[in-house]
Design a protein around this motif. Structure first.
Motif, PDB file in Angstrom:
ATOM      1  N   VAL A 127       0.858  -1.190   0.000  1.00 34.04           N
ATOM      2  CA  VAL A 127       0.000   0.000   0.000  1.00 34.04           C
ATOM      3  C   VAL A 127       0.889   1.234   0.000  1.00 34.04           C
ATOM      4  O   VAL A 127       1.797   1.352   0.834  1.00 34.04           O
ATOM      5  N   MET A 128       0.616   2.159  -0.906  1.00 30.63           N
ATOM      6  CA  MET A 128       1.403   3.395  -0.938  1.00 30.63           C
ATOM      7  C   MET A 128       0.456   4.586  -0.876  1.00 30.63           C
ATOM      8  O   MET A 128      -0.496   4.673  -1.661  1.00 30.63           O
ATOM      9  N   VAL A 129       0.730   5.472   0.070  1.00 29.34           N
ATOM     10  CA  VAL A 129      -0.105   6.657   0.254  1.00 29.34           C
ATOM     11  C   VAL A 129       0.678   7.886  -0.221  1.00 29.34           C
ATOM     12  O   VAL A 129       1.718   8.218   0.351  1.00 29.34           O
ATOM     13  N   ASN A 130       0.191   8.539  -1.282  1.00 27.58           N
ATOM     14  CA  ASN A 130       0.840   9.721  -1.864  1.00 27.58           C
ATOM     15  C   ASN A 130       2.369   9.611  -1.902  1.00 27.58           C
ATOM     16  O   ASN A 130       3.067  10.494  -1.377  1.00 27.58           O
ATOM     17  N   PRO A 131       2.883   8.537  -2.511  1.00 26.54           N
ATOM     18  CA  PRO A 131       4.349   8.419  -2.529  1.00 26.54           C
ATOM     19  C   PRO A 131       5.001   9.410  -3.493  1.00 26.54           C
ATOM     20  O   PRO A 131       4.431   9.763  -4.521  1.00 26.54           O
ATOM     21  N   PHE A 132       6.189   9.867  -3.142  1.00 26.44           N
ATOM     22  CA  PHE A 132       7.079  10.522  -4.098  1.00 26.44           C
ATOM     23  C   PHE A 132       7.805   9.406  -4.849  1.00 26.44           C
ATOM     24  O   PHE A 132       7.597   8.232  -4.594  1.00 26.44           O
ATOM     25  N   GLY A 133       8.727   9.786  -5.743  1.00 29.26           N
ATOM     26  CA  GLY A 133       9.658   8.788  -6.247  1.00 29.26           C
ATOM     27  C   GLY A 133       9.876   8.722  -7.741  1.00 29.26           C
ATOM     28  O   GLY A 133      10.922   8.267  -8.180  1.00 29.26           O
ATOM     29  N   VAL A 134       8.859   9.131  -8.558  1.00 27.97           N
ATOM     30  CA  VAL A 134       9.076   9.035 -10.005  1.00 27.97           C
ATOM     31  C   VAL A 134       8.885  10.389 -10.660  1.00 27.97           C
ATOM     32  O   VAL A 134       8.260  11.289 -10.114  1.00 27.97           O
ATOM     33  N   LYS A 135       9.461  10.502 -11.866  1.00 31.81           N
ATOM     34  CA  LYS A 135       9.296  11.701 -12.694  1.00 31.81           C
ATOM     35  C   LYS A 135       8.423  11.267 -13.869  1.00 31.81           C
ATOM     36  O   LYS A 135       8.775  10.344 -14.598  1.00 31.81           O
ATOM     37  N   ILE A 136       7.271  11.923 -14.008  1.00 36.07           N
ATOM     38  CA  ILE A 136       6.331  11.522 -15.050  1.00 36.07           C
ATOM     39  C   ILE A 136       6.503  12.373 -16.316  1.00 36.07           C
ATOM     40  O   ILE A 136       6.608  11.858 -17.417  1.00 36.07           O
ATOM     41  N   GLY A 137       6.536  13.692 -16.151  1.00 35.85           N
ATOM     42  CA  GLY A 137       6.535  14.598 -17.303  1.00 35.85           C
ATOM     43  C   GLY A 137       7.931  14.961 -17.781  1.00 35.85           C
ATOM     44  O   GLY A 137       8.924  14.321 -17.415  1.00 35.85           O
ATOM     45  N   GLY A 138       8.001  16.009 -18.592  1.00 32.38           N
ATOM     46  CA  GLY A 138       9.276  16.464 -19.152  1.00 32.38           C
ATOM     47  C   GLY A 138       9.987  17.433 -18.228  1.00 32.38           C
ATOM     48  O   GLY A 138       9.510  17.723 -17.120  1.00 32.38           O
ATOM     49  N   PRO A 139      11.133  17.944 -18.692  1.00 31.81           N
ATOM     50  CA  PRO A 139      11.963  18.808 -17.835  1.00 31.81           C
ATOM     51  C   PRO A 139      11.234  20.036 -17.295  1.00 31.81           C
ATOM     52  O   PRO A 139      11.538  20.508 -16.201  1.00 31.81           O
ATOM     53  N   GLN A 172      -1.991  -1.284  -3.779  1.00 35.64           N
ATOM     54  CA  GLN A 172      -3.041  -0.268  -3.653  1.00 35.64           C
ATOM     55  C   GLN A 172      -2.398   1.102  -3.486  1.00 35.64           C
ATOM     56  O   GLN A 172      -1.613   1.316  -2.553  1.00 35.64           O
ATOM     57  N   PHE A 173      -2.735   2.031  -4.379  1.00 33.08           N
ATOM     58  CA  PHE A 173      -2.360   3.434  -4.190  1.00 33.08           C
ATOM     59  C   PHE A 173      -3.517   4.158  -3.523  1.00 33.08           C
ATOM     60  O   PHE A 173      -4.666   3.993  -3.931  1.00 33.08           O
TER      61      PHE A 173
END
Lengths: 256, 389
Positions: free
Chosen positions: A115-127, A202-203
Motif C-alpha cells: 500500500v502506498m499513500v501519496n508516494p514521491f519517487g518518479v518523474k512523469i513529465g518532461g523537464p 493499492q495506491f
C-alpha cells in the motif's frame, strides 16, 4: 517500545505496537508527528505494527554514504531479513511510499500486499513539467496550502516541546533534504523498474494534494502492474493525517 | 593593515521595495533593464579603477539571481581588474566552490588571473550564503564537505607540476589533472576563507595559513572568531601566511552629517529583502540552530543586526562613518576591541550611492584615513585554546 538493530554498521530504531496480523509501516517525512498520530493508533487496534525509522530519522544513524531512498531500501531489505519477516504487507507513506517502491522493485518476495499513500519517487513529465511542487523553493505559506486540505493540520507548535523532540524534528527535516534534494523527490530509474513489482498493490491518494496531484498519482500507479488507485476526499498530501479513519479503513479493507 | 575597496555591484532601480516580497532568487528579471545594467557595470568598474589609482586594494565577490549583486561571475570582473589596474592587489572573496561544482575550472581561472595581474591575486573561497543554494541547486546539507574537497583539489592542482594525477573524490572525479597555466605566485596565491560561526572551519583555515575573513558582525563576535583563529594559528605551529579580515560598511566625508547621509544610502544593502525559505534551506545550519528556528527563537544574524539603529550599528563596528579623523578613531577602536586584524574590507558603495559620492568616499579614505592605519601591526598568534565550543 523502541529497539535498535544494527544493520550495515548503523543503528536503526524500530518500534512495535499493537496486536494482530503484522504490518510493516514506513513513515513519511512527518515521521516525528505520525508515530503518535490517530492513524497509527487506529491501525494498531488490528495489527502488530513494525515501524522502523529511516536512516537520519528518529534515533536512527545517518552515515555519510546514505544519500537517497535507493540507499535506504537496501538497509530496510536487510532489516526485513534480520527480523525474519515473511509474507507481510507493507504500507508506505509519502517518502516511506517511495522507499517501499524502491524495496519492492529489488525484492518483493517477502511482501504479501503493498500500500502506498501519496508516494514521491518518479518523474512523469518532461523537464519543464512540475510533477512535484518545489516545497523548498516556494514560500512556506504556499507550501502549507499545497500540502493540506485544511492547513490547520500542518501547524506545529514547538515552543514548549522538549529539546530532544525538537532536535528529532529538525534532523528529520535535514535528512529529508539530504536524500531528496537532487534529483528532486525522484529516482530517474525507478519509473522503469516499477514493472518488476509483482504483488497486489493499492495506491491511496489525497484528492486535494497540491504537491503531488491526483493525475501524478494515477500516472505513477499505472507503472505498477495491476495496481489499483483510490482517492480520499478532503485530504492533501498526508491523507493519513487529515483523514486517518478513512485511510485506515481503505488499508484494512485491502489487507483483509 | 591593508584596506580593500569593495562594491557588490547592486541594481537598485527596482519597483518600491514594499511591493516586492524578495530581492533575491525569484525577483523576475523583467525588472532588469540591460541599458541601465550596462551603465552600472561600467561605472562600478570605473570606481574600482579610481580605488586602484588612489592606492587601495580591490576585492570582488559574486552572487546569483539577485538585484543586490550584478557580479554573477567574479572571475570575470577580476580578470578585467587584473588587466586594467596597475598597482593594487586584487582579491576574490570568493569562489563559491561548493556551488560551482567544478574546482579545476576555478583553479585554472585563478592561475590565469594571477599571471595576467603579475601576482597581485588573493584567491578566496566561500561556502556561499544560504540563498545561493537555490540558484546552484547544491544539496544544502553538504556544502561544507564540498567546499573543503574542492579547496584540496585546487591546491593540489596549483602545486602539481611534474606529472598529471587522477582524483576520485566524493563530489568530483577527474582524470589526468594537469592545469596550465600554473599560478604566477609560488606556490600559489594567498588563500582566503570566510566564516561567521564555524569554529572548526576557522581552525582548519589557520592550520593551512589561509586568511580568515568575516563580514558585518558585532565586535564581540569578531573578537571570538579572531581569537579562535589566532589560537589555532599558534597551536598549528604558525604555518605562515594567513591573517584576519573584517568587512564593515564605510563612508568618509568632510562633515559628519554628510557622512551619515552617505551611510544611510549604504544601508540599502542591509535592507535587502529575502523570502524566508531562501534564508535557511534545510541542513544549511547545524541541527541545534534549527531547533531554535522551530522554537521561534532564531532568525539569523543579519536580521538581528539590520533591525538595529544606525548608532548601535556604529557602536558595534558594523558601520564606520564620519570625518576622516572619526573614521580613523573608529577603525582603531575596533582594531583594539577585536585584538587586531590585518585587512579592512570596505563596502563603500551600495544601493543608490552615485558615482560622484562613491568616488569622493574612495579618494578621501585613501588620502586622509589610509595613511593613519596602514602601519597597524598584523595578526599576532595568541597562546589561546581553540574556542571550539
Amino acid at each position: 517500545m523502541s529497539e535498535f538493530l544494527t544493520i550495515q554498521g548503523m543503528k536503526i530504531e524500530v518500534e512495535r505496537m499493537g496486536s494482530g496480523s503484522p504490518l510493516l509501516v514506513l513513515l513519511s517525512e512527518e515521521a516525528a508527528f505520525e508515530r503518535t498520530s490517530p492513524f497509527i493508533a487506529d491501525l494498531a487496534k488490528t495489527h502488530e505494527l513494525i515501524i522502523p525509522q529511516a536512516p537520519g530519522f528518529g534515533k536512527s544513524d545517518r552515515p555519510d554514504w546514505i544519500s537517497s531512498p535507493d540507499d535506504i531500501s537496501y538497509i530496510y531489505l536487510d532489516l526485513v531479513e534480520k527480523l525474519g519477516l515473511k509474507n507481510i504487507p507493507v504500507l508506505g507513506l509519502s517518502l516511506g511510499g517511495w522507499i517501499a517502491a524502491e524495496m519492492a522493485v529489488k525484492d518483493d518476495s517477502f511482501i504479501s500486499k503493498l500500500v502506498m499513500v501519496n508516494p514521491f519517487g518518479v518523474k512523469i513529465g518532461g523537464p519543464y513539467d512540475r510533477d512535484i511542487q518545489d516545497i523548498w523553493t516556494l514560500h512556506p505559506t504556499k507550501v502549507a496550502e499545497l500540502k493540506y486540505y485544511d492547513t490547520d493540520f500542518g501547524k506545529r507548535d514547538y515552543s514548549s516541546s522538549p529539546e530532544e523532540d525538537v532536535s528529532i524534528v529538525a534532523r528529520n527535516l535535514e535528512s529529508f533534504a539530504r536524500f531528496c534534494w537532487d534529483p528532486y523527490m525522484h529516482n530517474p530509474k525507478l519509473k522503469i523498474r516499477l514493472s518488476r513489482i509483482n504483488v497486489p498493490t493499492q495506491f491511496i491518494w489525497g484528492e486535494n494534494d497540491g504537491v503531488t496531484s491526483t493525475a501524478y498519482g494515477k500516472a505513477y500507479s499505472a507503472h505498477v502492474p495491476g495496481a489499483s488507485f483510490v482517492t480520499v476526499p478532503k485530504a492533501g498530501h498526508y491523507p493519513q493525517i487529515e483523514q486517518p479513519a478513512a485511510v485506515a479503513q481503505i488499508v484494512n479493507t485491502f489487507l483483509a | 593593515m591593508k584596506a580593500w575597496y569593495f562594491t557588490e555591484m547592486p541594481y537598485p532601480h527596482l519597483p518600491p521595495l514594499d511591493t516586492l516580497s524578495t530581492m533575491r532568487v525569484s525577483l523576475e528579471s523583467k525588472h532588469f533593464d540591460p541599458k541601465i545594467g550596462a551603465d552600472l557595470y561600467n561605472r562600478y568598474l570605473d570606481e574600482y579603477m579610481i580605488a586602484d589609482d588612489a592606492g587601495l586594494n580591490m576585492m570582488v565577490n559574486e552572487h546569483h539571481q539577485t538585484a543586490t549583486c550584478l557580479d554573477v561571475a567574479a572571475p570575470l570582473s577580476l580578470a578585467i581588474l587584473a588587466r586594467q589596474t596597475q598597482k593594487g592587489e586584487i582579491c576574490i572573496l570568493g569562489n563559491p566552490v561548493a556551488n560551482r561544482g567544478d574546482p579545476l575550472r576555478i583553479a585554472e581561472e585563478m592561475a590565469m588571473i594571477d599571471c595576467i595581474s603579475r601576482g597581485r591575486l588573493s584567491a578566496g573561497f566561500v561556502r556561499g550564503v544560504p540563498y545561493e543554494i537555490f540558484a546552484a541547486n547544491t544539496n544544502p546539507t553538504q556544502t561544507v564537505e564540498r567546499l573543503w574537497e574542492g579547496i584540496d583539489l585546487i591546491q593540489k592542482a596549483w602545486t602539481s607540476h611534474d606529472e598529471p594525477f587522477n582524483f576520485e573524490g566524493k563530489f568530483t572525479q577527474r582524470r589526468a589533472v594537469n592545469i596550465w597555466p600554473r599560478p604566477y605566485q609560488d606556490p600559489h596565491p594567498p588563500i582566503w576563507l570566510t566564516g561567521s560561526s564555524d569554529f572548526a572551519g576557522i581552525s582548519r583555515a589557520a592550520a593551512r595559513g589561509f586568511v580568515f575573513a568575516t563580514f558585518l558582525q558585532p565586535y564581540e563576535k569578531v573578537r571570538q572568531l579572531f581569537d579562535a583563529y589566532r589560537g589555532s594559528y599558534r597551536l598549528n605551529g604558525q604555518p605562515g601566511g594567513g591573517g584576519t579580515a573584517f568587512m564593515p560598511l564605510v563612508y568618509v566625508a568632510d562633515t559628519e552629517a554628510e557622512a551619515e547621509a552617505g551611510m544611510k544610502e549604504l544601508l540599502w544593502y542591509m535592507a535587502a529583502k529575502t523570502e524566508p525559505q531562501y534564508r535557511n534551506p534545510p541542513g544549511y545550519v547545524p541541527v541545534e540552530f534549527n531547533v531554535k528556528a522551530l522554537q521561534g527563537t532564531y532568525a539569523g544574524r543579519t536580521d538581528a543586526m539590520r533591525a538595529q539603529t544606525l548608532e548601535f550599528q556604529r557602536e558595534q563596528g558594523v558601520v564606520m562613518y564620519g570625518t576622516p579623523d572619526q573614521v580613523i578613531a573608529q577603525i582603531k577602536r575596533f582594531y583594539d576591541l577585536v585584538g587586531g586584524f590585518d585587512h579592512l574590507l570596505m563596502m563603500m558603495q551600495a544601493g543608490f550611492l552615485d558615482h560622484e559620492r562613491t568616488a569622493k568616499n574612495i579618494r578621501l579614505f585613501a588620502k586622509d584615513v589610509y595613511p593613519a592605519i596602514k602601519d597597524l601591526a598584523g595578526t599576532k598568534p595568541l597562546d589561546l585554546p581553540i574556542a571550539a565550543e
